[in-house]
Write an enzyme that holds these catalytic residues in place. Structure first.
Site, PDB file in Angstrom:
ATOM      1  N   ASP A  30      -0.983 -21.690 -48.781  1.00 42.11           N
ATOM      2  CA  ASP A  30       0.104 -22.143 -47.913  1.00 42.11           C
ATOM      3  C   ASP A  30       0.399 -21.002 -46.935  1.00 42.11           C
ATOM      4  O   ASP A  30      -0.196 -19.926 -47.013  1.00 42.11           O
ATOM      5  CB  ASP A  30       1.328 -22.545 -48.734  1.00 42.11           C
ATOM      6  CG  ASP A  30       1.946 -21.373 -49.471  1.00 42.11           C
ATOM      7  OD1 ASP A  30       1.539 -20.212 -49.248  1.00 42.11           O
ATOM      8  OD2 ASP A  30       2.839 -21.602 -50.293  1.00 42.11           O
ATOM      9  N   SER A  31       1.315 -21.251 -46.030  1.00 43.94           N
ATOM     10  CA  SER A  31       1.536 -20.277 -44.960  1.00 43.94           C
ATOM     11  C   SER A  31       2.608 -19.261 -45.307  1.00 43.94           C
ATOM     12  O   SER A  31       2.889 -18.365 -44.526  1.00 43.94           O
ATOM     13  CB  SER A  31       1.962 -21.020 -43.703  1.00 43.94           C
ATOM     14  OG  SER A  31       3.243 -21.591 -43.913  1.00 43.94           O
TER      15      SER A  31
ATOM     16  N   HIS B 269      -2.613 -29.229 -70.745  1.00 42.62           N
ATOM     17  CA  HIS B 269      -2.526 -30.684 -70.923  1.00 42.62           C
ATOM     18  C   HIS B 269      -2.083 -31.373 -69.630  1.00 42.62           C
ATOM     19  O   HIS B 269      -2.723 -32.314 -69.159  1.00 42.62           O
ATOM     20  CB  HIS B 269      -1.579 -31.069 -72.055  1.00 42.62           C
ATOM     21  CG  HIS B 269      -1.261 -32.527 -71.983  1.00 42.62           C
ATOM     22  ND1 HIS B 269      -2.152 -33.488 -72.392  1.00 42.62           N
ATOM     23  CD2 HIS B 269      -0.226 -33.197 -71.420  1.00 42.62           C
ATOM     24  CE1 HIS B 269      -1.664 -34.679 -72.114  1.00 42.62           C
ATOM     25  NE2 HIS B 269      -0.495 -34.528 -71.526  1.00 42.62           N
TER      26      HIS B 269
ATOM     27  N   ASP C  59      -0.537 -31.153 -54.015  1.00 36.80           N
ATOM     28  CA  ASP C  59      -0.288 -29.988 -54.868  1.00 36.80           C
ATOM     29  C   ASP C  59       1.147 -30.071 -55.312  1.00 36.80           C
ATOM     30  O   ASP C  59       1.989 -30.665 -54.616  1.00 36.80           O
ATOM     31  CB  ASP C  59      -0.482 -28.675 -54.102  1.00 36.80           C
ATOM     32  CG  ASP C  59       0.748 -28.341 -53.269  1.00 36.80           C
ATOM     33  OD1 ASP C  59       0.938 -28.965 -52.207  1.00 36.80           O
ATOM     34  OD2 ASP C  59       1.559 -27.479 -53.691  1.00 36.80           O
TER      35      ASP C  59
ATOM     36  N   GLN D 121       5.830 -32.136 -39.273  1.00 34.37           N
ATOM     37  CA  GLN D 121       7.216 -31.997 -39.729  1.00 34.37           C
ATOM     38  C   GLN D 121       8.063 -33.110 -39.101  1.00 34.37           C
ATOM     39  O   GLN D 121       7.508 -34.091 -38.612  1.00 34.37           O
ATOM     40  CB  GLN D 121       7.762 -30.599 -39.378  1.00 34.37           C
ATOM     41  CG  GLN D 121       7.168 -29.468 -40.238  1.00 34.37           C
ATOM     42  CD  GLN D 121       7.668 -29.486 -41.691  1.00 34.37           C
ATOM     43  OE1 GLN D 121       8.586 -30.218 -42.060  1.00 34.37           O
ATOM     44  NE2 GLN D 121       7.029 -28.669 -42.540  1.00 34.37           N
TER      45      GLN D 121
END
Lengths: 384, 384
Positions: free
Chosen positions: A100-101, A348, A279, A202
């Site tokens: 990420d940034s 898990h 993610d 955005q």
């Protein structure tokens, strides 16, 4: 030696679902192929928490992991990562890495952050020291980390967010994107393999801003596109609405990455809307608190009802930790604050997340995703 | 199916060192053989901290682990362990398990403990609830846990300790031993395999008491013998002196277990004095704080000097974590309080401890233990 042969990132569509916007594809990178839809475990500061690298590969079957620029920049530092030859070598992970940034952490973790047009000044949450992130130096940092996929430096607006602020912030994010692209064009990949920029849409929860941003981002014609600023507290329906609108605009021949999402239900719904990459810290963070995502539904392993349940954690899922250990044992470990509890629960949950997106992919290829998804959403959201 | 064929515990000597009292042997149990000298990782509450069971078996090559009666009794509770069919099944460990008697933790962890002739009342360190341990119920508890080796219920005196108290306590420990033996004789093994009692020599740092206690213990003619109450803060020379005196008295055809010892140096010196079995939390506890025991000496991985050291943690030791990961990466993880740091360091230290006793065994068999030991003590005690 894959590393010494720079491969240009390519995305190919394997199949599209006839009854939704879901797609199955393959992203090709210098560190190997990623079959989409995919979930990317979050490796914050060079470690997917409580999970060995060989477990990521052999048990969880992760195909790509995330690194957080903010954390890695502060510790171990870019110097050390450069000395090591990049993050892949430093941590011992030879598959793709996306970073990420750093923007999100600057806004959420650091103190006294100040956003100006040139960038952001912030104080380290570790020692209070002052730092500056700009579109330019964040590109340099991600080059030095050695990310296969570099995220544009953006401002991630909170929820709720005034329309006027959301618009202003979106404009800044677009300006910064132009600067990110310019910087990457004038610099070389750091370690001999391609490093690809993903721009970020955005615009908070405002449809017109989101569409405007998606148009702008799509027009850059980069090799993949991301959606940021969702899953920050807004109702799920709004997240789905925005995602749907954006996916209609973002080109279908590029992978679409929805940042920071989400629950198993969120992931299935957003796959249906055309998202390819996800993610989230949820599978690992919640694991450490005893929340398990299973093929049968959600388990709070701390509940008394699991105390003497000697059945496997999730026999349908398969794999060492989920079939070898019982719910009662895992409950004991979590209640007792044993590190092994966090380890087992994290493996898990991540195994489950990777299983879920792989199942989704199979169903898309079979053309049966839509009905499967509707049933699966009910199943994986049930509280056991 | 080894489990269904109860094997009587046997100890056979493979070799004795011509230049010391070191011995190499084999302990046969219903859950497999243990080659001695051996180090037993401590699995406190049903987990060797930060280590998966498959890692204990495949990476560390542990042959027997410990469980703590005090912890297991409080959590998960004896009921749950019985329902599971014993600790082996509950945690998924099919090799031998030794349980301590709970005495040590009652004295060190619990509040308001009160020792009377019949036993000890104590308050749980978890919730303050009141409990009672006696020689009899501690035998029953260890039967229910399913330990292959059951430790006698003793009083472990602190250091320093007045002579009169040490003597009185030793007498009580001997009385309790008689009661432990009686209880085991009138009860059956819980899960169909043999459960063997080891008595414990006490007597603090007083040679006459230690010898008297060793005589008493030896006279019981049990299948193995233990030494308790050492490594509790006394100087190493005194520990060695007591161990030597006791080993001269304890029968040589039974395994000798020195409880709670110790550093790599302590272990090598006590092997030379005739000890066969060791346990200690040091390799795992110190690992979590960043202290590594290596084939080259002791490393405090938090030190600045390892910051950019990209060499393997311990290439001479071999194994996944010690050769795959660099010192710089492990330092980063430990400094960053990443769980993976505790995991890697714990596996490394335990792998080292098991390697050390295996090396010692090989040297004893070759007849070269004494000179090897003298060199090795220097090497493994060096601070890098």
């Amino acid at each position: 030696m894959q590393r010494s042969l720079p491969t240009e990132m390519k995305f190919s569509l394997t199949a599209t679902d006839p009854n939704s916007s879901a797609r199955a594809g393959v992203v090709q990178t210098s560190h190997g192929e990623i079959e989409t839809p995919i979930f990317m475990p979050v490796g914050t500061a060079g470690s997917v928490k409580a999970v060995h690298q060989r477990e990521l590969e052999n048990d969880i079957k992760a195909e790509i992991i995330l690194g957080n620029t903010y954390h890695l920049y502060l510790r171990p530092s870019i110097d050390i990562l450069e000395t090591a030859g990049g993050l892949h070598k430093f941590i011992g992970w030879n598959k793709p890495i996306l970073t990420d940034s750093g923007g999100y952490q600057v806004y959420s973790l650091s103190e006294n952050r100040k956003i100006i047009e040139s960038g952001v000044t912030f104080k380290s949450h570790i020692d209070g020291s002052t730092h500056f992130f700009s579109p330019e130096n964040v590109m340099d940092i991600q080059r030095s980390i050695g990310a296969d996929i570099i995220m544009a430096f953006d401002e991630c607006t909170p929820y709720p967010c005034e329309y006027s602020y959301a618009k202003e912030s979106m404009v800044l994010t677009h300006q910064w994107l132009t600067r990110c692209m310019a910087r990457l064009n004038e610099t070389e990949p750091r370690y001999g393999y391609e490093q690809t920029l993903f721009p970020i849409v955005q615009g908070s929860v405002y449809s017109d801003l989101r569409e405007q941003s998606a148009e702008f981002v799509a027009a850059q014609n980069l090799k993949g596109n991301a959606i940021g600023g969702l899953s920050v507290g807004e109702p799920h329906d709004i997240m789905y609405e925005m995602t749907e609108k954006i996916c209609r605009i973002l080109p279908s021949d590029k992978p679409r990455y929805l940042m920071g999402v989400g629950t198993p239900e969120n992931i299935l719904e957003c796959i249906a809307l055309g998202i390819d990459m996800f993610d989230c810290v949820m599978p690992t963070r919640n694991a450490r608190n005893g929340m398990l995502f299973t093929t049968q539904g959600i388990i709070n392993i701390r509940n008394e009802k699991w105390k003497t349940d000697l059945s496997p954690i999730d026999s349908a899922l398969g794999g060492y930790v989920s079939t070898f250990h019982s719910k009662a044992y895992l409950r004991h470990l979590i209640i007792n604050k044993e590190i092994l509890g966090a380890q087992i629960a994290s493996i898990h949950n991540l195994t489950f997340y990777l299983w879920l997106v792989r199942q989704a992919r199979n169903e898309i290829i079979k053309g049966t995703f839509r009905t499967w998804k509707d049933e699966m959403v009910k199943k994986v959201s049930a509280r056991l």
